[in-house]
Structure formats: structure tokens, C-alpha cells
Design a protein around this motif. Structure first.
Motif, PDB file in Angstrom:
ATOM      1  N   GLY A 207       0.825  -1.195   0.000  1.00 25.95           N
ATOM      2  CA  GLY A 207       0.000   0.000   0.000  1.00 25.95           C
ATOM      3  C   GLY A 207       0.856   1.240   0.000  1.00 25.95           C
ATOM      4  N   LYS A 208       0.320   2.281  -0.556  1.00 26.56           N
ATOM      5  CA  LYS A 208       1.022   3.561  -0.578  1.00 26.56           C
ATOM      6  C   LYS A 208      -0.019   4.654  -0.738  1.00 26.56           C
ATOM      7  CE  LYS A 208       4.658   6.200  -2.925  1.00 26.56           C
ATOM      8  NZ  LYS A 208       5.695   6.213  -3.983  1.00 26.56           N
ATOM      9  N   GLU A 209       0.203   5.771  -0.039  1.00 26.01           N
ATOM     10  CA  GLU A 209      -0.714   6.888  -0.171  1.00 26.01           C
ATOM     11  C   GLU A 209      -0.834   7.296  -1.632  1.00 26.01           C
ATOM     12  OE1 GLU A 209      -0.871  10.078   2.927  1.00 26.01           O
ATOM     13  OE2 GLU A 209       1.061   9.194   3.493  1.00 26.01           O
ATOM     14  N   GLY A 210      -2.071   7.521  -2.061  1.00 26.61           N
ATOM     15  CA  GLY A 210      -2.306   7.898  -3.451  1.00 26.61           C
ATOM     16  C   GLY A 210      -2.597   6.727  -4.356  1.00 26.61           C
ATOM     17  N   TYR A 211      -2.556   5.501  -3.792  1.00 25.55           N
ATOM     18  CA  TYR A 211      -2.795   4.294  -4.581  1.00 25.55           C
ATOM     19  C   TYR A 211      -3.776   3.382  -3.862  1.00 25.55           C
ATOM     20  CZ  TYR A 211       1.402   5.682  -7.135  1.00 25.55           C
ATOM     21  OH  TYR A 211       2.315   6.372  -7.877  1.00 25.55           O
ATOM     22  N   LYS A 212      -4.436   2.551  -4.638  1.00 20.71           N
ATOM     23  CA  LYS A 212      -5.241   1.486  -4.054  1.00 20.71           C
ATOM     24  C   LYS A 212      -4.314   0.331  -3.678  1.00 20.71           C
ATOM     25  CE  LYS A 212      -9.366   2.646  -6.772  1.00 20.71           C
ATOM     26  NZ  LYS A 212     -10.385   2.146  -7.739  1.00 20.71           N
ATOM     27  N   ASN A 213      -4.586  -0.280  -2.546  1.00 24.64           N
ATOM     28  CA  ASN A 213      -3.751  -1.391  -2.094  1.00 24.64           C
ATOM     29  C   ASN A 213      -3.787  -2.535  -3.098  1.00 24.64           C
ATOM     30  OD1 ASN A 213      -3.522   0.162   0.216  1.00 24.64           O
ATOM     31  ND2 ASN A 213      -4.943  -1.078   1.413  1.00 24.64           N
ATOM     32  N   GLY A 214      -2.744  -3.335  -3.073  1.00 28.28           N
ATOM     33  CA  GLY A 214      -2.691  -4.523  -3.929  1.00 28.28           C
ATOM     34  C   GLY A 214      -2.014  -5.664  -3.207  1.00 28.28           C
ATOM     35  N   GLY A 215      -2.099  -6.859  -3.768  1.00 24.60           N
ATOM     36  CA  GLY A 215      -1.470  -8.005  -3.133  1.00 24.60           C
ATOM     37  C   GLY A 215      -1.369  -9.185  -4.070  1.00 24.60           C
ATOM     38  N   ALA A 216      -0.578 -10.174  -3.646  1.00 25.57           N
ATOM     39  CA  ALA A 216      -0.401 -11.398  -4.433  1.00 25.57           C
ATOM     40  C   ALA A 216      -0.243 -12.573  -3.488  1.00 25.57           C
ATOM     41  CB  ALA A 216       0.825 -11.283  -5.336  1.00 25.57           C
ATOM     42  N   LYS A 217      -0.783 -13.745  -3.884  1.00 22.62           N
ATOM     43  CA  LYS A 217      -0.674 -14.955  -3.073  1.00 22.62           C
ATOM     44  C   LYS A 217       0.632 -15.675  -3.373  1.00 22.62           C
ATOM     45  CE  LYS A 217      -5.633 -15.851  -2.529  1.00 22.62           C
ATOM     46  NZ  LYS A 217      -6.736 -16.823  -2.774  1.00 22.62           N
ATOM     47  N   VAL A 218       1.231 -16.184  -2.313  1.00 27.46           N
ATOM     48  CA  VAL A 218       2.474 -16.945  -2.444  1.00 27.46           C
ATOM     49  C   VAL A 218       2.333 -18.229  -1.645  1.00 27.46           C
ATOM     50  CG1 VAL A 218       4.934 -16.987  -1.912  1.00 27.46           C
ATOM     51  CG2 VAL A 218       3.891 -14.886  -2.763  1.00 27.46           C
ATOM     52  N   THR A 219       2.739 -19.362  -2.225  1.00 20.84           N
ATOM     53  CA  THR A 219       2.760 -20.633  -1.510  1.00 20.84           C
ATOM     54  C   THR A 219       4.165 -20.872  -0.991  1.00 20.84           C
ATOM     55  OG1 THR A 219       1.034 -21.534  -2.948  1.00 20.84           O
ATOM     56  CG2 THR A 219       2.306 -23.105  -1.646  1.00 20.84           C
ATOM     57  N   LEU A 220       4.301 -20.894   0.315  1.00 23.09           N
ATOM     58  CA  LEU A 220       5.626 -21.006   0.922  1.00 23.09           C
ATOM     59  C   LEU A 220       6.292 -22.317   0.519  1.00 23.09           C
ATOM     60  CD1 LEU A 220       4.944 -19.663   4.537  1.00 23.09           C
ATOM     61  CD2 LEU A 220       5.664 -18.404   2.503  1.00 23.09           C
ATOM     62  N   GLY A 221       7.551 -22.224   0.122  1.00 22.83           N
ATOM     63  CA  GLY A 221       8.308 -23.403  -0.268  1.00 22.83           C
ATOM     64  C   GLY A 221       8.143 -23.785  -1.711  1.00 22.83           C
ATOM     65  N   GLN A 222       7.251 -23.114  -2.407  1.00 26.16           N
ATOM     66  CA  GLN A 222       7.031 -23.452  -3.819  1.00 26.16           C
ATOM     67  C   GLN A 222       7.415 -22.288  -4.728  1.00 26.16           C
ATOM     68  OE1 GLN A 222       3.118 -25.116  -4.497  1.00 26.16           O
ATOM     69  NE2 GLN A 222       3.202 -26.327  -2.603  1.00 26.16           N
ATOM     70  N   GLY A 223       6.727 -21.167  -4.561  1.00 24.79           N
ATOM     71  CA  GLY A 223       7.082 -19.984  -5.339  1.00 24.79           C
ATOM     72  C   GLY A 223       7.164 -18.803  -4.408  1.00 24.79           C
ATOM     73  N   ASN A 224       8.371 -18.310  -4.179  1.00 26.35           N
ATOM     74  CA  ASN A 224       8.541 -17.266  -3.177  1.00 26.35           C
ATOM     75  C   ASN A 224       8.727 -15.887  -3.796  1.00 26.35           C
ATOM     76  OD1 ASN A 224       8.367 -19.267  -1.268  1.00 26.35           O
ATOM     77  ND2 ASN A 224      10.580 -19.509  -1.056  1.00 26.35           N
ATOM     78  N   THR A 225       8.174 -15.698  -4.975  1.00 25.13           N
ATOM     79  CA  THR A 225       8.280 -14.420  -5.668  1.00 25.13           C
ATOM     80  C   THR A 225       6.886 -13.876  -5.942  1.00 25.13           C
ATOM     81  OG1 THR A 225      10.353 -15.077  -6.732  1.00 25.13           O
ATOM     82  CG2 THR A 225       9.174 -13.213  -7.689  1.00 25.13           C
ATOM     83  N   ALA A 226       6.717 -12.573  -5.715  1.00 27.20           N
ATOM     84  CA  ALA A 226       5.408 -11.951  -5.910  1.00 27.20           C
ATOM     85  C   ALA A 226       5.547 -10.702  -6.763  1.00 27.20           C
ATOM     86  CB  ALA A 226       4.790 -11.593  -4.559  1.00 27.20           C
ATOM     87  N   SER A 227       4.588 -10.509  -7.621  1.00 27.81           N
ATOM     88  CA  SER A 227       4.501  -9.297  -8.430  1.00 27.81           C
ATOM     89  C   SER A 227       3.199  -8.596  -8.049  1.00 27.81           C
ATOM     90  CB  SER A 227       4.509  -9.643  -9.919  1.00 27.81           C
ATOM     91  OG  SER A 227       4.377  -8.480 -10.706  1.00 27.81           O
ATOM     92  N   ILE A 228       3.306  -7.362  -7.558  1.00 28.72           N
ATOM     93  CA  ILE A 228       2.143  -6.641  -7.036  1.00 28.72           C
ATOM     94  C   ILE A 228       1.938  -5.369  -7.845  1.00 28.72           C
ATOM     95  CG2 ILE A 228       1.137  -5.529  -5.008  1.00 28.72           C
ATOM     96  CD1 ILE A 228       2.945  -7.282  -3.284  1.00 28.72           C
TER      97      ILE A 228
END
Length: 765
Positions: A207-228
Motif C-alpha cells: 500500500g502507498k498513499e495515493g494508490y489502491k492497495n494490492g497483493g499477491a498470493k504466495v505458496t511457501l516453499g514453492q514460489g517465493n516471488t510476488a509481483s504486485i
């Protein structure tokens, strides 16, 4: 035709089977005994808790209910019971996972069997026995630009959803000493650590002021990279936006809605005490005569010309004469705070505010829309993008001066582009909210638009012949002064001259006391009556939505009670904040030569502002009574209650509640107004702040201060003496009630007066 017939026959047969197999059934696999989280990763040291809810079969008709766990490694199957739970209307069960090894994939089969073979509900799920570890999650935060392209975004706050900025060992009140978020770098990149279980799904939120929050799901131990990806909030406010009812919010936030519905915020536009003030205020602005408040003709023109006190001449307590050249007030001032969504609308030209004076004046023919009768409601507050904090805004009332609203374009309607909700959390990523991180929501400044203003007059000095004698001056008469009282006290920590010093031992925002129970007194161990800590990590979310919700540290949750004086409560109901606000004691009692003397102390021990606070007509009467041998003793010193504690002795209430001249004191900001109607003469002492031309005195008790008054009485014999001291909080002075009642608007003394404290002391001469 044959194919169509076969298809129809198949659908007829399949429909009831599909209904039994799929409709109206939900289940939760949880590591928590409250079934509050849906998990697919467990440790072999865990217990799995299962909840199955369904609306197909009557639970009393289900004869068998169980679930089985089957290991993928050794194919071993174990059977466990499911039992009906009346409290949550579901079948529940649990099983230990200690016999399974790490990496084992477990199949769960849930089975509810009715009277007949066809009455069967079966659900299958799988999870893995994982291992606990610390995972490094990396990724990039982008902002979506024009044309749906992306570019990296720096300084976004990135965290594991639900992880609070509070140390686990910290027991203090709303501490924020450990940043659990990290900021994305100049390339938008981030790296943060996460403790969890392999196979566990976590949400990385940004989150950041001036923007709508965003998020991404990550499965621990499988894919530890997120693009938000974060999208910008709208650049333009759209006053034609139609606010949604708070009842819409209730679907997902029932606790929050129920808190709000019972609060003064929800009743701001409809409370009868407020209504009286609106009527007095409006009639004065329209006609210049306070006595016309019950004349319906004042509503004939929805936007009449300003009258008020402009052009009138008065002499203040110093003997100086002034002509009122201008007043910064407006007809919409009441609505600006009591029905802000109404005040924020515009007329047909799309620019001019809709300042219909009838906003907030509820009559049978009022034109106030239903949403605006909800007072200070959910959708209005969470459309506040920015509150101006500068000192230059402190004199102005309400939303039209101090608040930057950012309402989406109504043409976009229910699309994600057509939604935005501002709030204090940077990790709310539910798409139907379109939440945007706004840190001001955790600060007292967000309360200041409606809890800080003044009457601003422009005065021309004149002589006895009403001729000018000097330059026009500006006079500020502080009315709703609560924000300044807090800021310049030992509660805010914002001013060098006022270091933090209060009963809690730390800086407290408005929200820390009025949106949940005030903290306990660290010195005395006392707490507010029926003190309650929020312990439910899902308090913000309705029970039927919790399996989709974010589990939060309960210390970061703000209920929406907005509790204070509880003006909306019925007569006789307990107002625990008034009971908690101050301490009343009697001290230094002694009898010398037949004269009883003693002190009465009122300590403003638990409020971060003056006592009383709010609009200036609020006042507190300290009434002192002394009796000996069944006789009321005669006071021999002059510590008595001033005129605003009484008035109209022969009025509607026939002298009841008239305390003026009796032993005690009145705590209030006492103003002077112009008397332009003989019937108003007694009302002169009961000034509504909007009519003030001069402050006569302010006896209110500031935060952390104690008021002590001394009393002397003549005794009559040597028997025991009883001293009684009472504090009576009044929303309006007695004279205001009398004036209104004499003109047909009756508010009972029981509705207006609240005895918060009563102490006694006995003295033996």
C-alpha cells in the motif's frame, strides 16, 4: 429432437444429484480451534479442526456424521466424528496429526449421512504435512499507468497480510515500535522474511498513499516471488457520487455496523437536542432573531440571504463599542458536521455547495435524503482522502473547508474503477473494497473537521454615535475546541511545551479512547466501567465471512463505538465515559468556632481535553449540600453556582433544576451574546456559541488539572454533619431548555441532565 430430449432427461436426473452434491455446503480446515482460518498446510504437531456447514438437510435428520484422514504414504485411514454445534450451526470435529510424517499428503473425506442413502453429503479435500521455517519472499511493486502498462513503484509499504507493527512482547496500548513492513526500493523491489509452513498460502500486500492497495498470493516453499500492481486513486472528486447506506457495509462488517449504529455519530442528524440547536441557529441566521426558531416560515426559502448579527452594535465588558461588519458563519454549518454527506453535495451547476438550511432540520416535510439522516456514516468518512492539519483551518467548521473528499465517478458504477475506500490499513486487498492506505485515519487530525471550530467576527470599533473610530478587527471565539485542547495537553505529544504526561503514561490519539475502551490508569489500576479489551482477531468481519478474512492483532482493531457523552442514550441509562472522566473528592474538613470548612476537588484525570468539552452550551454543575440534625446549613462564604446554572425560575419546569446561587460551581465556557428581544433576556446567560460576541469566562477544567473550591457553613449544634457533593452534566444549560419549552419545543430535564458523581463525607464537630 431426440438429442434435446436426452439432454433434458439428463438435466432432470442430474439436478437433484447436483443439489445434494454441491449446493449449500461449505467447509473449513483450520489450525485454530475457533475455525477462523482456512488452511491447506499443517505441522505434524498440529490438531486439525474441521467445520462443515450446509443448508440442504435438517441437521436432526443426519444419522451419521464423520470425516476420515487417509495418508498418501502408507494409505492408512483413520475415522473421526463430526458433531453438531448449535452456536455456529455447523458440524465440527478435530484430529491430531502427530502420527503423520513431513511431506505426507493427506486426503480428507467429510461425510454427512441422512435417513436415506440419497440424503448424503460428501466433501473431499487435501492438505500436506509441512515443515516450519523462515522464508525469504521477494518481488516487485508496480504501478499501473495509462494504457494498462506497468512501471516500478518505490516506497510502497510491503508486508505479509495481517502482520501488525507491534512486538509480540509489547503489552502497551496501540504501540507501533517495530515496523513489520518494508519499503520497496527505487526499482520497486522488495525482500522480506516470513515465518510459516511449507505449502501455506500467504498474501503479500502493498500500500502507498495515493494508490489502491494490492497483493499477491504466495505458496511457501514453492514460489517465493510476488509481483504486485497498485493502481492510482482517482485524480478528481465527483460530487455527484451517490453515497451508499451503512446497511450495505453491515453485510461484511456487522460488529462495526452495530457499534456505529448505537453511537452519537449515527444519531448526529436526528438527536432531539441537536435538533433544538439547529432550529435556534437557523432562525437566527435567517431572521436575526433567536426567538423565531419555531416559526415555520423560516423554511420557505431553502437558501435565504444571510442575516445573523451583521450590522448590529454591542458594548463588551471593557466598555468598547463595536459594529458587526461580517461573520464567517453560514447556514450550512450544522449540516457540515451533523449531516456531512448532505453538506458535501453541490447544486445543479456542479460547483456551488448544496447549502439548503433545512439539512439537519428534520420535520415532516424535510427534504433530507435517507442516507443523510444517517449522520456521520461509513461511506462519507471513508471517502475522506485528506484532512487539512494547518492551524489556519482550526477556526472553520465542518467538511466543506477542512476535508478533501475523493469520490469516484458515478458513471463507473460498480466497477473496480468506480470504487475507493480510504482507511488506516495498507494490507486490505479485497477487490470490492478497493481500499487505499491513508495514515491520517489513525491520527486525531481526522476528527478535527467537526471537533474544532470557532465563530469568527469582523468588528468595526465605533463611538457613542456609532461612528467608526479605528480599523476593523477580527475576533475569534472558540466554540468546538476539543482538538486544540487535546493538542496543547499532555496527551498529544505534538507540542514541545506539552510533553507527554497523562494517566496512561503515553501519547493517546482520539481513537485510542473513543474508538475502543480507554486504557487503564497505570497509577491507580482503575479502569472505565465494564472495561473491555478487543481480543477477537476477526472482530472487523461478520462471522459468516471470516473464513475469507484476514486475522489481525486485536490491538490494531478499531471498533466504531465513538463513545463519549452518549447524548443519544435514553434518560437514566449509564454514561460510563462521564463517570470515568473525572474524580470527585471532599478534603480538608474541619470545624472551628462553629464554622465548618472543607474543599471540594474535581480532577480531570482521564480525559485528553477540557471538562466538559464540545460545543460551549455543554456544562457541568457542581452542587454542594450540607446538613446537620436534619437541617440544611447556611453557607457563609460566596462560592456559589453562577447564573447559567439556573434561570427561568418561574418557567416551564417550575424551578426544578435551578441551581444558580446555591453552593457549588459551574464548569463551562460562558459567552455573551446580543440581547435583541426582551423575551431573550434570561436566555442571555445560556449562550449558544454561534451567537457569541465575547467570552466572559472559561471555568472548564483542562486535561490533567484539578479544580479546588472551598466552602464554609455555619453549624447549629454538635451533632454529625453530612457533606454531599454532586456533579451534574448538562448537554444544554437550563435556560435554553426553558426558552425552548416556553416556545413549544420540550426536552425533559431527565434527557438533558446526568448525575455522574455523588460523594459524601461525615464530620463530627
Amino acid at each position: 429432437m431426440k438429442r434435446i430430449f436426452i439432454l433434458l432427461l439428463f438435466l432432470i436426473i442430474a439436478f437433484p444429484l447436483c443439489k445434494i452434491a454441491f449446493a449449500g455446503v461449505s467447509y473449513t480446515l483450520s489450525r485454530s480451534a475457533d475455525y477462523s482460518t482456512a488452511d491447506r498446510a499443517f505441522l505434524n504437531t498440529d490438531t486439525i479442526y474441521i467445520q462443515v456447514a450446509q443448508n440442504i438437510l435438517d441437521y436432526r435428520e443426519i444419522k451419521k456424521s464423520f470425516f476420515t484422514l487417509q495418508s498418501n504414504k502408507n494409505k492408512r485411514k483413520t475415522k473421526h466424528s463430526l458433531g453438531w454445534d448449535d452456536d455456529i450451526n455447523a458440524f465440527t470435529g478435530s484430529a491430531s496429526l502427530e502420527s503423520y510424517s513431513i511431506g505426507d499428503k493427506i486426503t480428507v473425506l467429510m461425510n454427512l449421512q441422512g435417513n436415506n442413502d440419497k440424503d448424503k453429503i460428501i466433501r473431499k479435500a487435501r492438505f500436506v504435512i509441512g515443515y516450519s521455517g523462515q522464508w525469504q519472499l521477494t518481488g516487485t511493486v508496480y504501478e499501473e499507468t495509462a494504457g494498462k502498462t506497468k512501471q516500478s513503484l518505490a516506497d510502497a509499504r510491503v508486508r505479509i497480510q495481517g502482520v501488525a507493527d507491534i512486538s509480540e512482547d509489547e503489552e502497551g496500548y496501540y504501540p507501533e515500535k517495530e515496523d513489520k513492513f518494508i519499503l520497496s526500493d527505487g526499482n520497486g523491489s522488495f525482500s522480506l522474511d516470513c515465518e510459516g509452513i511449507s505449502g501455506q498460502i500467504v498474501v503479500v500486500a502493498a500500500g502507498k498513499e495515493g494508490y489502491k492497495n494490492g497483493g499477491a498470493k504466495v505458496t511457501l516453499g514453492q514460489g517465493n516471488t510476488a509481483s504486485i500492481v497498485l493502481t492510482s486513486i482517482p485524480e478528481e472528486d465527483h460530487p455527484s457520487y451517490e453515497y451508499i447506506s451503512s446497511k450495505t457495509c453491515k453485510k461484511c462488517h456487522s460488529n462495526i455496523y452495530n457499534d456505529w449504529q448505537d453511537s452519537d455519530m449515527a444519531n448526529a442528524a436526528i438527536n432531539p437536542i441537536n435538533q433544538l440547536v439547529f432550529l435556534l441557529y437557523t432562525s437566527w441566521y435567517v431572521t436575526g432573531d433567536r426567538a423565531n426558531f419555531n416559526d415555520p416560515s423560516i423554511f420557505d426559502d431553502p437558501n435565504p440571504a444571510f442575516v445573523g448579527d451583521k450590522g448590529k452594535i454591542f458594548e463588551d465588558s471593557t466598555g468598547e463599542r463595536y459594529k458587526i461588519m461580517g461573520d464567517a458563519g453560514h447556514l450550512h454549518d450544522c449540516a457540515d458536521c451533523h449531516s456531512p454527506s448532505y453538506a458535501s453535495r453541490v447544486q445543479d451547476d456542479g460547483v456551488t455547495p448544496l447549502w439548503d438550511m433545512r439539512a439537519g432540520i428534520l420535520t415532516e416535510d424535510d427534504k433530507l435524503p435517507a442516507i443523510d439522516k444517517q449522520g456521520v456514516h461509513c461511506d462519507f468518512c471513508h471517502k475522506m482522502h485528506e484532512v487539512h492539519e494547518g492551524e489556519e483551518y482550526w477556526t472553520e467548521p465542518g467538511v466543506n473547508y477542512k476535508v478533501n473528499l475523493l469520490r469516484p465517478d458515478p458513471v463507473l458504477k460498480s466497477s473496480t474503477d468506480g470504487k475507493v475506500m480510504f482507511g488506516p490499513l495498507d494490507d486490505v486487498v479485497y477487490k470490492n473494497m478497493q481500499a487505499s492506505y491513508t495514515p491520517q485515519f489513525k491520527k486525531s487530525e481526522v476528527c478535527s473537521p467537526c471537533h474544532q471550530d470557532a465563530r469568527k467576527l469582523y468588528l468595526q470599533p465605533v463611538d457613542e454615535n456609532d461612528q467608526p473610530t479605528g480599523e476593523t478587527i477580527e475576533r475569534i471565539l472558540w466554540s468546538e475546541d476539543t482538538y486544540r485542547e487535546w493538542r496543547f495537553s499532555g496527551y498529544s505529544g505534538l507540542e514541545d511545551d506539552y510533553p507527554v504526561s497523562n494517566y496512561a503514561g503515553k501519547a493517546l490519539q482520539c481513537q485510542d479512547c473513543h474508538m475502543k475502551d480507554p486504557p487503564e490508569d497505570t497509577t491507580t489500576g482503575k479502569s472505565i466501567a465494564d472495561y473491555e479489551e478487543i481480543t477477537d482477531p476477526f472482530y472487523m468481519i461478520s462471522k459468516d465471512k471470516r473464513k475469507y478474512a484476514t486475522k489481525r492483532d486485536s490491538r490494531t482493531i478499531y471498533p466504531h463505538r465513538f463513545e463519549g457523552t452518549n447524548q443519544n442514550l435514553s434518560a437514566g441509562e449509564k454514561k460510563r465515559y462521564l463517570d470515568w472522566a473525572v474524580d470527585l473528592t471532599i478534603s480538608d474538613t474541619q470545624v472551628n468556632d462553629g464554622v465548618l470548612s472543607f474543599d471540594v476537588n474535581v480532577a480531570n484525570s482521564h480525559t485528553g481535553h477540557s471538562y466538559p468539552s464540545g460545543v460551549t452550551q455543554r456544562n457541568v454543575v457542581l452542587l454542594v449540600e450540607v446538613a446537620q440534625s436534619g437541617t440544611t446549613l447556611t453557607q457563609i462564604n460566596d462560592q456559589t453556582i453562577d447564573k447559567p446554572g439556573g434561570n427561568f425560575p418561574d418557567g416551564y419546569f417550575e424551578g426544578e433544576g435551578d441551581y444558580a446561587g446555591k453552593p457549588g460551581k459551574i464548569f463551562m465556557k460562558h459567552n455573551k451574546m446580543l440581547v435583541d428581544n426582551e423575551s431573550l433576556d434570561p436566555f442571555f446567560n445560556d449562550i449558544l456559541y454561534a451567537f457569541a460576541v465575547e467570552e466572559l469566562y472559561d471555568t472548564r477544567i483542562k486535561a490533567n488539572q484539578t479544580d479546588t473550591t472551598t466552602y464554609e457553613f455555619q453549624t447549629i449544634d454538635n451533632s454529625e454533619i453530612t457533606i454531599t457533593a454532586r456533579l451534574i452534566y448538562r448537554f444544554l444549560p437550563k435556560g435554553t431548555l426553558e426558552f425552548a419549552a416556553n416556545n413549544g419545543y420540550v426536552i425533559s430535564l431527565d434527557e438533558n441532565d446526568y448525575e455522574s458523581h455523588k460523594v459524601k463525607a461525615s464530620v463530627k464537630p
